[in-house]
Design a protein around this motif. Sequence first.
Motif, PDB file in Angstrom:
ATOM      1  N   ASP A 232     -23.615   9.655 -19.121  1.00  0.00           N
ATOM      2  CA  ASP A 232     -22.186   9.812 -18.847  1.00  0.00           C
ATOM      3  C   ASP A 232     -21.606   8.626 -18.084  1.00  0.00           C
ATOM      4  O   ASP A 232     -20.421   8.623 -17.746  1.00  0.00           O
ATOM      5  CB  ASP A 232     -21.943  11.093 -18.035  1.00  0.00           C
ATOM      6  N   GLY A 233     -22.440   7.640 -17.802  1.00  0.00           N
ATOM      7  CA  GLY A 233     -21.978   6.481 -17.055  1.00  0.00           C
ATOM      8  C   GLY A 233     -21.947   6.695 -15.558  1.00  0.00           C
ATOM      9  O   GLY A 233     -21.453   5.844 -14.814  1.00  0.00           O
ATOM     10  N   GLU A 234     -22.501   7.811 -15.102  1.00  0.00           N
ATOM     11  CA  GLU A 234     -22.556   8.104 -13.672  1.00  0.00           C
ATOM     12  C   GLU A 234     -23.817   7.519 -13.062  1.00  0.00           C
ATOM     13  O   GLU A 234     -24.805   7.280 -13.762  1.00  0.00           O
ATOM     14  CB  GLU A 234     -22.528   9.620 -13.447  1.00  0.00           C
ATOM     15  N   LEU A 243     -31.522   7.518 -19.357  1.00  0.00           N
ATOM     16  CA  LEU A 243     -31.464   6.443 -18.370  1.00  0.00           C
ATOM     17  C   LEU A 243     -30.946   5.199 -19.084  1.00  0.00           C
ATOM     18  O   LEU A 243     -31.437   4.852 -20.166  1.00  0.00           O
ATOM     19  CB  LEU A 243     -32.844   6.189 -17.763  1.00  0.00           C
ATOM     20  N   VAL A 244     -29.939   4.562 -18.499  1.00  0.00           N
ATOM     21  CA  VAL A 244     -29.349   3.348 -19.070  1.00  0.00           C
ATOM     22  C   VAL A 244     -29.293   2.303 -17.964  1.00  0.00           C
ATOM     23  O   VAL A 244     -28.591   2.473 -16.971  1.00  0.00           O
ATOM     24  CB  VAL A 244     -27.933   3.616 -19.622  1.00  0.00           C
ATOM     25  N   HIS A 251     -22.591  -3.760 -19.273  1.00  0.00           N
ATOM     26  CA  HIS A 251     -23.294  -2.477 -19.170  1.00  0.00           C
ATOM     27  C   HIS A 251     -22.694  -1.448 -20.127  1.00  0.00           C
ATOM     28  O   HIS A 251     -23.436  -0.613 -20.675  1.00  0.00           O
ATOM     29  CB  HIS A 251     -23.251  -1.940 -17.730  1.00  0.00           C
ATOM     30  N   ASP A 252     -21.391  -1.504 -20.328  1.00  0.00           N
ATOM     31  CA  ASP A 252     -20.751  -0.549 -21.225  1.00  0.00           C
ATOM     32  C   ASP A 252     -21.320  -0.637 -22.638  1.00  0.00           C
ATOM     33  O   ASP A 252     -21.429   0.376 -23.339  1.00  0.00           O
ATOM     34  CB  ASP A 252     -19.241  -0.784 -21.273  1.00  0.00           C
ATOM     35  N   SER A 270     -15.330   6.408 -24.078  1.00  0.00           N
ATOM     36  CA  SER A 270     -15.892   5.171 -23.546  1.00  0.00           C
ATOM     37  C   SER A 270     -15.667   5.130 -22.044  1.00  0.00           C
ATOM     38  O   SER A 270     -14.633   5.573 -21.556  1.00  0.00           O
ATOM     39  CB  SER A 270     -15.223   3.961 -24.194  1.00  0.00           C
ATOM     40  N   PRO A 271     -16.657   4.575 -21.269  1.00  0.00           N
ATOM     41  CA  PRO A 271     -16.497   4.519 -19.825  1.00  0.00           C
ATOM     42  C   PRO A 271     -15.410   3.534 -19.436  1.00  0.00           C
ATOM     43  O   PRO A 271     -15.082   2.639 -20.183  1.00  0.00           O
ATOM     44  CB  PRO A 271     -17.886   4.047 -19.341  1.00  0.00           C
TER      45      PRO A 271
END
Length: 271
Positions: A232-234, A243-244, A251-252, A270-271
């Motif tokens: 979720d980009g958190e 895990l990203v 990073h997006d 999109s974040p």
Amino acid sequence: MPRADRAAIAREAARAGGAVAMASFRRDLDAETKAGQTDYVTSADREAQRRIAAILSDRFPDEPFVGEENDALGTVPESGPAWIADPIDGTNNYVRGMRQWATSVASVRDGTPIAAATAVPALGDLYVGGPGGVTRNGRPVGVNDTGEVARFTVVPTIWWPRDRREEYARAAEAIVTRFGDLLRVKSVQVSLALLAAGSIEGVLTNVETNPWDTVAGAFLVEQAGGTVTNLDGESWQHDHRGLVASNDHAHDEVLTAARAIDPSTESADSP
């Protein structure tokens, strides 16, 4: 105890556990499988974990010890200090005589890492993360400043079991259609250490992770100037799915690739 001291003890424990594992590397060693045909465990895993646990219990007898093998806790306490260790991350590589495996130790408080070390004995490398950043073999390292996605090398990590192999295929497609190259290391901790040291630009997975596979390496990446999030980009936590991690440049794009693996997140905003 100051975080710098905890980093020193994490380094000592990771180095000692790695030495135990290294003593049996490329020797005749019985390997058993656990959850799947590629999920190995050996006597070296157990012996290395016992060595790590002995060092930590001598210094911190009242602090819980979380580890991969069955003589340790399987979950991270929500509050207070604890230690997390993986005696051999990349056992599949280890039993095949490949050098990409690691021994990792992390100190956490309230579930959040505050110090970590990852030893990669077969390659002669020792990564340590603490309040002053990250070192490799005593020298400071950091994520690289590459921002062009066409130059990125990205690692798909963790393992997609046979009944989720279509996700593995989507992970490969998501990477090779967006970035310069794909690298499959088969050790989460080695992959994250390489990212922290600037050798690659991204690491991603959409599957469930274990704390011993990820916490030390995720901490190294963040201390080295990178970014680690969930799908979720958190900000990533050890109990999140997926895990990203990236060098914090584009990073997006890495996050978008990770979301493309999983139909449940592919349509996320999109974040």
